[in-house]
Write a protein that holds these residues in place. Structure first.
Motif, PDB file in Angstrom:
ATOM      1  N   ARG A 113       0.750  -1.033  -0.014  1.00 55.95           N
ATOM      2  CA  ARG A 113      -0.018   0.064   0.164  1.00 55.95           C
ATOM      3  C   ARG A 113       0.987   1.242   0.139  1.00 55.95           C
ATOM      4  NH1 ARG A 113      -2.735  -2.204  -2.156  1.00 55.95           N
ATOM      5  NH2 ARG A 113      -5.007  -3.131  -1.617  1.00 55.95           N
ATOM      6  N   THR A 114       1.860   1.389   1.116  1.00 58.64           N
ATOM      7  CA  THR A 114       2.297   2.712   1.253  1.00 58.64           C
ATOM      8  C   THR A 114       3.739   2.630   0.183  1.00 58.64           C
ATOM      9  OG1 THR A 114       3.924   2.255   2.913  1.00 58.64           O
ATOM     10  CG2 THR A 114       1.885   2.855   3.535  1.00 58.64           C
ATOM     11  N   ASP A 115       4.173   3.783  -0.122  1.00 56.02           N
ATOM     12  CA  ASP A 115       5.264   4.170  -0.856  1.00 56.02           C
ATOM     13  C   ASP A 115       6.416   3.429  -0.430  1.00 56.02           C
ATOM     14  OD1 ASP A 115       3.643   6.086  -1.771  1.00 56.02           O
ATOM     15  OD2 ASP A 115       4.812   7.999  -1.725  1.00 56.02           O
ATOM     16  N   ASP A 116       6.675   3.374   1.048  1.00 56.36           N
ATOM     17  CA  ASP A 116       7.665   2.699   1.463  1.00 56.36           C
ATOM     18  C   ASP A 116       7.747   1.140   1.264  1.00 56.36           C
ATOM     19  OD1 ASP A 116       9.009   5.035   2.451  1.00 56.36           O
ATOM     20  OD2 ASP A 116       8.100   4.831   4.459  1.00 56.36           O
ATOM     21  N   GLN A 147      -0.757   0.995  -6.228  1.00 53.53           N
ATOM     22  CA  GLN A 147      -0.534   2.077  -7.091  1.00 53.53           C
ATOM     23  C   GLN A 147       0.800   3.022  -6.770  1.00 53.53           C
ATOM     24  OE1 GLN A 147      -3.765   5.144  -6.519  1.00 53.53           O
ATOM     25  NE2 GLN A 147      -5.238   3.434  -6.580  1.00 53.53           N
ATOM     26  N   THR A 149       3.168   6.050  -7.527  1.00 49.34           N
ATOM     27  CA  THR A 149       3.173   7.294  -7.963  1.00 49.34           C
ATOM     28  C   THR A 149       4.566   7.671  -8.978  1.00 49.34           C
ATOM     29  OG1 THR A 149       4.622   8.057  -5.902  1.00 49.34           O
ATOM     30  CG2 THR A 149       2.017   8.509  -6.161  1.00 49.34           C
TER      31      THR A 149
ATOM     32  N   ASN B 110     -19.046   0.067  -0.615  1.00 49.80           N
ATOM     33  CA  ASN B 110     -18.049  -0.726  -1.363  1.00 49.80           C
ATOM     34  C   ASN B 110     -17.410  -1.720   0.010  1.00 49.80           C
ATOM     35  OD1 ASN B 110     -16.595   0.902   0.757  1.00 49.80           O
ATOM     36  ND2 ASN B 110     -15.347   1.756  -0.904  1.00 49.80           N
TER      37      ASN B 110
ATOM     38  N   ASN C 110     -12.018   5.707   1.871  1.00 49.92           N
ATOM     39  CA  ASN C 110     -11.155   4.352   1.580  1.00 49.92           C
ATOM     40  C   ASN C 110     -10.621   4.215   0.070  1.00 49.92           C
ATOM     41  OD1 ASN C 110     -13.288   3.810   0.046  1.00 49.92           O
ATOM     42  ND2 ASN C 110     -14.161   2.350   1.326  1.00 49.92           N
ATOM     43  N   ARG C 113      -4.811   5.723  -1.536  1.00 47.63           N
ATOM     44  CA  ARG C 113      -3.717   4.504  -1.652  1.00 47.63           C
ATOM     45  C   ARG C 113      -2.273   5.322  -1.302  1.00 47.63           C
ATOM     46  NH1 ARG C 113      -6.809   1.985  -0.383  1.00 47.63           N
ATOM     47  NH2 ARG C 113      -7.916   0.241  -1.035  1.00 47.63           N
ATOM     48  N   THR C 114      -1.760   6.105  -2.287  1.00 48.08           N
ATOM     49  CA  THR C 114      -0.531   6.706  -2.232  1.00 48.08           C
ATOM     50  C   THR C 114      -0.277   7.731  -1.071  1.00 48.08           C
ATOM     51  OG1 THR C 114      -0.827   8.478  -3.746  1.00 48.08           O
ATOM     52  CG2 THR C 114      -0.217   6.094  -4.743  1.00 48.08           C
ATOM     53  N   ASP C 115       0.975   7.657  -0.824  1.00 48.38           N
ATOM     54  CA  ASP C 115       1.115   9.124   0.181  1.00 48.38           C
ATOM     55  C   ASP C 115       0.705  10.230  -0.312  1.00 48.38           C
ATOM     56  OD1 ASP C 115       2.671   6.890   1.392  1.00 48.38           O
ATOM     57  OD2 ASP C 115       4.565   7.867   1.460  1.00 48.38           O
ATOM     58  N   LEU C 142      -7.819  -0.773   9.523  1.00 53.61           N
ATOM     59  CA  LEU C 142      -8.456  -2.021   9.534  1.00 53.61           C
ATOM     60  C   LEU C 142     -10.108  -1.462   8.641  1.00 53.61           C
ATOM     61  CD1 LEU C 142      -8.639  -4.915  10.209  1.00 53.61           C
ATOM     62  CD2 LEU C 142      -9.601  -4.184  12.623  1.00 53.61           C
ATOM     63  N   GLN C 147      -3.754   3.005   4.501  1.00 54.96           N
ATOM     64  CA  GLN C 147      -2.593   3.004   5.438  1.00 54.96           C
ATOM     65  C   GLN C 147      -1.514   4.090   5.255  1.00 54.96           C
ATOM     66  OE1 GLN C 147      -0.354  -0.646   4.760  1.00 54.96           O
ATOM     67  NE2 GLN C 147      -2.171  -1.995   4.460  1.00 54.96           N
ATOM     68  N   MET C 148      -1.499   4.827   6.635  1.00 49.44           N
ATOM     69  CA  MET C 148      -0.605   6.050   6.768  1.00 49.44           C
ATOM     70  C   MET C 148       0.749   5.548   7.305  1.00 49.44           C
ATOM     71  SD  MET C 148      -3.256   8.818   7.913  1.00 49.44           S
ATOM     72  CE  MET C 148      -5.022   8.617   7.618  1.00 49.44           C
ATOM     73  N   THR C 149       1.723   5.900   6.773  1.00 48.01           N
ATOM     74  CA  THR C 149       3.070   5.800   7.567  1.00 48.01           C
ATOM     75  C   THR C 149       3.449   6.791   8.511  1.00 48.01           C
ATOM     76  OG1 THR C 149       4.396   6.817   5.641  1.00 48.01           O
ATOM     77  CG2 THR C 149       4.280   4.508   5.540  1.00 48.01           C
TER      78      THR C 149
ATOM     79  N   LEU D 142      -9.477 -11.808   6.942  1.00 48.44           N
ATOM     80  CA  LEU D 142      -8.524 -10.723   7.368  1.00 48.44           C
ATOM     81  C   LEU D 142      -7.278 -10.901   6.503  1.00 48.44           C
ATOM     82  CD1 LEU D 142      -8.214  -8.464   9.636  1.00 48.44           C
ATOM     83  CD2 LEU D 142      -6.929 -10.068  11.076  1.00 48.44           C
TER      84      LEU D 142
END
Lengths: 309, 309, 309, 309
Positions: A113-116, A147, A149, B110, C110, C113-115, C142, C147-149, D142
């Motif tokens: 999911r995340t860039d990292d 996704q 970027t 969704n 929701n 996706r990307t940062d 959840l 997802q946030m870093t 999950l």
């Protein structure tokens, strides 16, 4: 011969030919490769998502890839090695590189999911494969739900010198090509090859945005070669005319799921595959769909004689 | 006049016109409705996903819908009432039905996954709205990530008499139309209207599979009306010829995210919208993209004079 | 009184009380607020996800929030304003801020996706609300699948001064707290309040990692207050003993979907709600589940007399 | 000895032991199996998701499974054979069945959505493996994002006689067990074994709902054996007391991602694994997390002497 960032032209995504009983059809592999050579392809990609790679055992994967590599001779062959873990990815990659593959293609697993996470995944892949194996990023969010970027792609390119190509199939994706090429012009990113997938649905404008060619499996790769040649040669309207003539069929083949059945059916009608068979799980072509493809071919034949089949 | 299962023809998805400062542009609403009336639309759908419905306050939603309804006069207007909860859905539905709406359109949230969850959701929606409000199922997995099989749609139709139409935009979706129509012919399912969305990307063959028309927002709804008329009237090749001429632009407008910017830009160039503005969040059209749309229009104009704008 | 980055302690997530016929139960709102005041809460959050916010009409949302705000008097009240679009978000935020809310809470939609998408979303939200409305980031992958870093949270905090609190409910999430607090200690990020949600499932160790308290709706917010007090006061083992005694029930209430039914049932048994009712869509408590909750309460009562109900 | 629907008790999910350099640690495999035998396990499952199956090459998978099978002797061993395609699934399944495996476990690929897709997938898997290979459905939404209703499980059980067990790890999942067992009592569904996963987070009540035992990898499988024995033997409160004592650690180990690192660390501290190493990609345990696990073990040791390690 190793894949480099100077790759360009058309690398058809080769389907894996099966007989109706599920066995791999090696004669059709040879016929496909000869065809790709004859139409002016500049490379071939095997064992991609639409090469039904996950449906092959490891030994079959190696056999299919090696047969393509040998037959393709001087033409570079890129092998899809995407796998749920790095040990099987590494195993396949090293075997095909030993056999003369030009490089490998790696798709991101769909939990990223995340860039990292995305950058970290490609870093780990290179640790597994070794930094001397040239690789292609497959950027196909519609299928993989990941996704990337432009900035994430740049981070991968910056950090990993063995990244030499982007199989670009984001949708929409035109601005991504422009962003990457702008960074290149500004000296903020080194050059990588950008070849376009997604059945070529936007190849006409992708070329104008700075793509180097096509890397997809549309059943008329000869059209892809022509469009890339016309577009590169400045014959803009001719490129669009040819592309537009194919668009009704191309759009039909680009449907998720059933698309591969369409592709194999057309390749069979073109005499390139002995059978249109897929291994399970597969979506079959209904009678209605087959008639629609026939109708599309008939209409296409008015503009492109190659569709008179 | 209530929406019934006999609906057919073209129900354009009306965009919500904004000025550049974000205010609703009511003059453009009127112009759009007049245009829809003039080209032979058989209905209008407002406040759909690409009508930017979630970006409006409740009061604005009511205003936009009511203005459309009044202006459309005898033409049935379907109002999108999808909402994260049933209380706001009910509130909007009852207000617009009071104002003369023909019915409402409901998209699934969704998070729905299983067949039972989907059927249960529509059951609860009908409990909230009342069984006398005709409703349209919006089946658009690409955007909503909810996959409805033909059998699920049949369960909804069987259980809920107020379900009168399917806005069909599954992709691929041709076999779904065939399956539903086959059940209808076999007497295993009552008739509902099937109007097709997804920017009309497969309208040519959807009509041949048994669809009743189009319910989408492509910037040339007049083309949609012509194709539906030609196809219904048996002029198969003429329908395909016209459709194919539009396909390059139509495909370009069908891109997720940026597609609405393309659509509003073309509608502005056609003189139907005062501005191409969207409310935030919105994807803007780059200069390159605008030039590509202009190029597509120019090429289209060779085949369809309506594109000479 | 505006919410600031110095917030700490326990902000219970208030449920929205309904009668069995679906009407909002205002007497129970008052009772809840009085209870929260009595147990030493330092604030209240209303109209969160488990406050059934999406099931209320706009007018109801304003009514519920305003009643809480008035009753809570000196206690800061944060109002959830998450909405599918910025216009309704702005409308609700401005009304409740006018009525004396301390700040607002915003969950990411929701599809992000990307940062860059995540940071961009909060930037646009602040443009819509105005930079003077203090806001809380709700980080609950959840439920929201976003997802946030830590780096993304830092970007939001850096760029948007009105961001004052993180409702932290990532899972796993302990390392995220440590990362953010380390950056703070290193002077690389300004301080924001971190209050923990996810029903408090890791509150014991979250406090030790640097969280400032709890922001969740577990049916014994008095336990949350005690654990935060004990943990802050250095009584580590006592904090864990109390927490562990509640963990069997807390885990049971933390189940997605059915959890809110458990919570409302316990709050009803505690005399705080007149009814355990939810608006549709809702998962009901089976007889077996009700008996299990009773059993859990009975076992808990051996350790915590507040469970003798 | 083939797996049957009469399976019950505890089938620990065996981790795959690695040395710090990534090689498979066969001595630890033997030690684990001996331990499972000693504590009264009734079976073993290898190559599950948390057995890091995707990180092994095909040859390694066969080696690990066969070593377990031989060492386990009379104890039935179930082998996870989930794979992105049926050819590699079949290849592994047939090899391990030849080597004496009791059956195989199959997880659904995460693209499955509709009821029909799920049933169809298991049908095709049985076609690939042969109807004589007993299989376990892994129902873990999950991780796999596939939601199976009780009705879907019943369809699979009805249609496919080789389906003998459900690895139940839906969350929430108590009502699913009750529904399946009710159908069984009503004669509407044949009996299958239901063993519970998800680290055992609800094992206490799952047993009371009708589960036959546990099928998970919690680092104290001896506790799982005791709880199953106590619960089956009617010692309800004793079962809960023991379970609750472990719940703080169990909850900590159940965290996605980092959970496997916790599990391997505890198994190493218990002397069962030589190293806590995982293959990449892996989430490492921070110092803070390791200290928390030590703290949890220390607190647990007050109630369960097996935690004095």
């Amino acid at each position: 011969m190793r894949l480099t960032a100077d790759a360009r032209g058309v690398y058809p995504i080769a389907p894996t030919p099966f007989f109706d009983d599920g066995r791999v059809d090696t004669a059709s592999i040879d016929r496909l490769v000869d065809f790709y050579l004859g139409i002016g392809s500049t490379g071939i990609t095997v064992l991609g998502q639409l090469g039904e790679a996950p449906k092959l055992t490891h030994a079959e994967s190696v056999d299919v890839a090696c047969r393509m590599i040998r037959r393709a001779s001087a033409l570079p062959v890129v092998v899809g090695v995407s796998a749920p873990g790095f040990a099987p990815m590494r195993e396949l990659a090293l075997e095909v590189m030993d056999a003369g593959a030009a490089g490998v293609m790696i798709a991101p697993p769909n939990a990223l999911r995340t860039d990292d996470q995305i950058v970290g995944y490609y870093r780990q892949a290179v640790e597994a494969l070794g930094a001397d194996v040239p690789f292609v990023i497959q950027d196909y969010p519609l299928t993989f739900t990941v996704q990337m970027t432009p900035a994430v792609i740049r981070r991968i390119v910056d950090e990993l010198p063995s990244c030499v190509m982007l199989k670009h199939e984001d949708w929409p994706g035109l601005e991504k090509i422009s962003a990457l090429r702008q960074w290149e012009r500004d000296g903020r990113m080194r050059h990588i090859a950008i070849l376009c997938g997604n059945n070529g649905l936007f190849l006409d404008y992708e070329m104008e945005r700075g793509a180097d060619g096509a890397n997809t499996g549309y059943a008329f790769p000869d059209m892809l070669c022509d469009v890339v040649r016309l577009s590169t040669g400045g014959a803009r309207e001719a490129a669009h005319d040819l592309f537009d003539a194919h668009l009704p069929l191309l759009r039909y083949e680009q449907q998720p799921g059933v698309g591969l059945a369409v592709r194999k059916y057309v390749l069979m009608r073109r005499g390139l595959l002995s059978a249109a068979a897929q291994r399970q799980p597969a979506v079959a072509l209904s009678n209605a769909a087959r008639a629609e493809v026939d109708h599309l071919l008939q209409r296409l034949a008015r503009h492109d004689p190659r569709a008179q089949i």
